[in-house]
Scaffold this motif. Structure first.
Motif, PDB file in Angstrom:
ATOM      1  N   VAL A 178       0.749  -1.280  -0.019  1.00 54.21           N
ATOM      2  CA  VAL A 178      -0.132  -0.108  -0.179  1.00 54.21           C
ATOM      3  C   VAL A 178       0.924   1.280   0.029  1.00 54.21           C
ATOM      4  CG1 VAL A 178      -1.751   1.405   1.331  1.00 54.21           C
ATOM      5  CG2 VAL A 178      -2.012  -1.191   1.029  1.00 54.21           C
ATOM      6  N   SER A 179       1.956   1.317   0.916  1.00 53.40           N
ATOM      7  CA  SER A 179       2.825   2.500   0.829  1.00 53.40           C
ATOM      8  C   SER A 179       3.437   2.702  -0.675  1.00 53.40           C
ATOM      9  CB  SER A 179       3.912   1.937   1.771  1.00 53.40           C
ATOM     10  OG  SER A 179       3.497   1.834   3.142  1.00 53.40           O
ATOM     11  N   LEU A 180       3.928   1.623  -1.167  1.00 50.87           N
ATOM     12  CA  LEU A 180       4.729   1.762  -2.476  1.00 50.87           C
ATOM     13  C   LEU A 180       3.838   2.141  -3.354  1.00 50.87           C
ATOM     14  CD1 LEU A 180       6.850  -1.551  -2.658  1.00 50.87           C
ATOM     15  CD2 LEU A 180       7.314   0.967  -2.445  1.00 50.87           C
ATOM     16  N   LEU A 181       2.314   1.467  -3.507  1.00 51.79           N
ATOM     17  CA  LEU A 181       1.296   1.785  -4.457  1.00 51.79           C
ATOM     18  C   LEU A 181       0.911   3.509  -4.260  1.00 51.79           C
ATOM     19  CD1 LEU A 181      -0.688   0.141  -6.184  1.00 51.79           C
ATOM     20  CD2 LEU A 181      -2.248   0.066  -4.493  1.00 51.79           C
ATOM     21  N   LEU A 182       1.032   3.950  -3.178  1.00 57.50           N
ATOM     22  CA  LEU A 182       0.700   5.383  -2.901  1.00 57.50           C
ATOM     23  C   LEU A 182       1.798   6.463  -3.326  1.00 57.50           C
ATOM     24  CD1 LEU A 182      -1.968   5.390  -0.061  1.00 57.50           C
ATOM     25  CD2 LEU A 182      -2.415   5.362  -2.492  1.00 57.50           C
ATOM     26  N   MET A 183       2.926   5.984  -3.070  1.00 54.73           N
ATOM     27  CA  MET A 183       4.028   6.863  -3.024  1.00 54.73           C
ATOM     28  C   MET A 183       4.326   7.515  -4.175  1.00 54.73           C
ATOM     29  SD  MET A 183       8.130   5.481  -2.601  1.00 54.73           S
ATOM     30  CE  MET A 183       7.776   4.787  -0.966  1.00 54.73           C
ATOM     31  N   PRO A 184       3.986   7.303  -5.441  1.00 52.95           N
ATOM     32  CA  PRO A 184       4.060   8.028  -6.655  1.00 52.95           C
ATOM     33  C   PRO A 184       2.881   9.214  -6.567  1.00 52.95           C
ATOM     34  CG  PRO A 184       4.546   5.729  -7.250  1.00 52.95           C
ATOM     35  CD  PRO A 184       3.882   5.831  -6.040  1.00 52.95           C
ATOM     36  N   ALA A 185       1.716   8.828  -6.542  1.00 52.19           N
ATOM     37  CA  ALA A 185       0.422   9.484  -6.240  1.00 52.19           C
ATOM     38  C   ALA A 185       1.009  10.821  -5.243  1.00 52.19           C
ATOM     39  CB  ALA A 185      -0.508   8.867  -6.184  1.00 52.19           C
ATOM     40  N   THR A 186       1.478  10.153  -4.245  1.00 50.05           N
ATOM     41  CA  THR A 186       1.803  11.087  -3.121  1.00 50.05           C
ATOM     42  C   THR A 186       2.777  12.104  -3.552  1.00 50.05           C
ATOM     43  OG1 THR A 186       1.385   9.508  -1.552  1.00 50.05           O
ATOM     44  CG2 THR A 186       2.620  11.392  -0.676  1.00 50.05           C
ATOM     45  N   LEU A 187       3.769  11.715  -4.291  1.00 54.39           N
ATOM     46  CA  LEU A 187       4.752  12.503  -4.723  1.00 54.39           C
ATOM     47  C   LEU A 187       4.323  13.752  -5.890  1.00 54.39           C
ATOM     48  CD1 LEU A 187       8.008  13.009  -5.183  1.00 54.39           C
ATOM     49  CD2 LEU A 187       7.806  11.570  -7.033  1.00 54.39           C
ATOM     50  N   VAL A 188       3.255  13.080  -6.581  1.00 51.74           N
ATOM     51  CA  VAL A 188       2.798  14.034  -7.570  1.00 51.74           C
ATOM     52  C   VAL A 188       2.171  15.205  -6.824  1.00 51.74           C
ATOM     53  CG1 VAL A 188       1.195  14.418  -9.480  1.00 51.74           C
ATOM     54  CG2 VAL A 188       2.560  12.649  -9.680  1.00 51.74           C
ATOM     55  N   LEU A 216      -0.895   6.249 -12.099  1.00 43.44           N
ATOM     56  CA  LEU A 216       0.282   5.783 -11.668  1.00 43.44           C
ATOM     57  C   LEU A 216       0.102   4.720 -10.686  1.00 43.44           C
ATOM     58  CD1 LEU A 216       2.119   9.303 -10.643  1.00 43.44           C
ATOM     59  CD2 LEU A 216       2.955   7.142 -12.176  1.00 43.44           C
ATOM     60  N   ILE A 217      -1.002   4.864  -9.765  1.00 43.07           N
ATOM     61  CA  ILE A 217      -1.439   3.549  -8.722  1.00 43.07           C
ATOM     62  C   ILE A 217      -1.950   2.404  -9.736  1.00 43.07           C
ATOM     63  CG2 ILE A 217      -3.329   3.104  -7.307  1.00 43.07           C
ATOM     64  CD1 ILE A 217      -3.269   5.884  -6.412  1.00 43.07           C
ATOM     65  N   VAL A 218      -2.598   2.706 -10.886  1.00 39.76           N
ATOM     66  CA  VAL A 218      -2.894   1.588 -11.415  1.00 39.76           C
ATOM     67  C   VAL A 218      -1.927   0.803 -12.120  1.00 39.76           C
ATOM     68  CG1 VAL A 218      -4.221   0.817 -13.615  1.00 39.76           C
ATOM     69  CG2 VAL A 218      -5.383   2.240 -11.898  1.00 39.76           C
ATOM     70  N   LEU A 220      -0.483  -3.175 -11.628  1.00 40.18           N
ATOM     71  CA  LEU A 220      -0.305  -3.994 -12.786  1.00 40.18           C
ATOM     72  C   LEU A 220       1.283  -4.379 -12.746  1.00 40.18           C
ATOM     73  CD1 LEU A 220      -2.367  -2.074 -15.508  1.00 40.18           C
ATOM     74  CD2 LEU A 220      -2.809  -4.454 -14.459  1.00 40.18           C
ATOM     75  N   ILE A 221       2.134  -3.589 -12.542  1.00 40.99           N
ATOM     76  CA  ILE A 221       3.680  -4.208 -12.471  1.00 40.99           C
ATOM     77  C   ILE A 221       3.608  -5.039 -11.444  1.00 40.99           C
ATOM     78  CG2 ILE A 221       5.917  -3.355 -12.015  1.00 40.99           C
ATOM     79  CD1 ILE A 221       5.166  -0.884 -13.111  1.00 40.99           C
ATOM     80  N   PHE A 222       3.356  -5.018 -10.324  1.00 33.00           N
ATOM     81  CA  PHE A 222       3.610  -5.933  -9.121  1.00 33.00           C
ATOM     82  C   PHE A 222       2.494  -7.410  -9.463  1.00 33.00           C
ATOM     83  CE2 PHE A 222       4.971  -2.748  -6.477  1.00 33.00           C
ATOM     84  CZ  PHE A 222       5.664  -3.279  -5.557  1.00 33.00           C
ATOM     85  N   LYS A 223       1.472  -7.102  -9.788  1.00 36.36           N
ATOM     86  CA  LYS A 223       0.586  -8.382 -10.310  1.00 36.36           C
ATOM     87  C   LYS A 223       1.499  -9.080 -11.460  1.00 36.36           C
ATOM     88  CE  LYS A 223      -4.064  -9.872 -11.631  1.00 36.36           C
ATOM     89  NZ  LYS A 223      -5.403  -9.567 -11.991  1.00 36.36           N
ATOM     90  N   TYR A 224       1.958  -8.357 -12.418  1.00 35.46           N
ATOM     91  CA  TYR A 224       2.569  -8.967 -13.586  1.00 35.46           C
ATOM     92  C   TYR A 224       3.944  -9.720 -13.071  1.00 35.46           C
ATOM     93  CZ  TYR A 224       5.582  -9.615 -17.801  1.00 35.46           C
ATOM     94  OH  TYR A 224       6.343 -10.277 -18.878  1.00 35.46           O
ATOM     95  N   LYS A 225       4.713  -9.169 -11.984  1.00 32.57           N
ATOM     96  CA  LYS A 225       5.767  -9.639 -11.267  1.00 32.57           C
ATOM     97  C   LYS A 225       5.330 -10.722 -10.388  1.00 32.57           C
ATOM     98  CE  LYS A 225       9.014  -7.085 -13.234  1.00 32.57           C
ATOM     99  NZ  LYS A 225       9.911  -7.844 -14.106  1.00 32.57           N
TER     100      LYS A 225
END
Length: 317
Positions: free
Chosen positions: A264-274, A303-305, A309-314
């Motif tokens: 959750v932290s990584l998911l929101l980190m880019p959006a938080t940065l913007v 960015l969140i989506v 998707l990257i985490f799900k692909y990996k």
């Protein structure tokens, strides 16, 4: 309390007063059972046997390597009898004196095995010619009760195993329950090994009767004890395995929780940065356009989506 079992013809009678020891012949007495005896009862028994009876404190202080001793008058033995109490085991010392065909026992609490044996002695007097036979019967009944306790521990281990397989209430409290059962198993093993050492010493004793049947009975009891030790060791090993499994499941659950928080932290980190970037009080590109907040919101969602998707692909979810 004192109970005196003595032979009168073909019957075995019961006397419950130390004064009756004066009127009973030495060779007719079979068993003197002392339960929290008074000073008079203890002194009368010592005078009758011409030996000294240990106190409860002395019996408890005796080291395991010195629980058996003998002299020219008698054999002295000390052991502990287990009794289940809620989720733990109580150990109560019992002292034995074997002197010229008479057995004296000293204990502080009532024991079911003793009460059952006393009724059997009076019902089947021909099966108990002397005190040594009584001792063998006491040990045999005690080992049977220890086997029942081992069976109960094995059932508890099986129930714990089912709970783990079904993942029911796998928590720190369950881990403490396993630890308590391990402690009970150690108590049982210690108690059984103590009896094994005691019986082995009696078989080696010069004062042990040469009756081959009695020696065979003691040898069978030793075989039963060896089997109990193996079962107890197996139960203890299963408990160690279950303990490791529970610790692993608890750690896995905690790791999953930390994984969720991290994701959750990584998911929101880019959006938080913007959001933080456009929250600055300076002139920014496109900030004056009426649709800027829509674009910024869309970028944050994108960015969140994208990260999800990257985490799900990996396959990291």
């Amino acid at each position: 309390m004192i109970r005196i079992f003595y032979r009168n013809g073909t019957e075995i009678l019961l006397a419950e007063s130390e004064k009756q020891l004066l009127s009973v012949a030495r060779d007719s007495v079979l068993w003197i059972d002392l339960v929290s005896p008074s000073g008079e009862e203890k002194r009368a028994t010592e005078a009758f046997l011409d030996t000294e009876i240990q106190s409860r404190g002395q019996a408890e202080e005796i080291e395991s390597s010195s629980r058996f001793s003998e002299d020219d008058k008698a054999i002295y033995a000390n052991t502990n009898f287990l009794s289940p109490a809620d989720d733990r085991m109580l150990m109560d010392p019992v002292s034995f004196i074997l002197a010229d065909g008479v057995i004296a026992t000293l204990r502080e609490i009532p024991l079911r095995s003793f009460d059952t044996l006393q009724r059997k002695i009076q019902a089947l007097p021909d099966q108990f010619p002397d005190g040594f036979t009584v001792f063998v019967e006491i040990m045999d009944k005690r080992v049977d009760l220890d086997a029942d306790i081992v069976e109960l521990i094995s059932k508890d281990v099986s129930q714990f195993s089912k709970r783990i397989n079904q993942q029911e209430d796998i928590n720190e409290e369950f881990l403490l329950d396993i630890n308590q059962l391990q402690e009970n198993a150690m108590f049982v093993r210690e108690n059984v090994v103590d009896k094994q050492r005691l019986i082995s010493n009696i078989i080696k004793s010069k004062r042990c009767p040469k009756n081959s049947e009695l020696r065979d009975d003691l040898s069978v009891i030793l075989q039963d004890i060896a089997s109990l030790i193996n079962h107890t060791n197996f139960a203890f090993e299963r408990l160690e395995y279950l303990q490791d499994t529970v610790v692993g499941l608890i750690n896995l659950e905690q790791n999953n929780i930390m994984k969720i928080f991290t994701f959750v932290s990584l998911l929101l980190m880019p959006a938080t940065l913007v959001a933080s970037f456009y929250g600055m009080n300076v002139a920014l590109p496109l900030a004056e356009q009426w649709w800027a907040w829509i674009g910024i919101g869309a970028l944050m969602v994108l960015l969140i989506v994208g990260i999800w998707l990257i985490f799900k692909y990996k396959k990291m979810l």
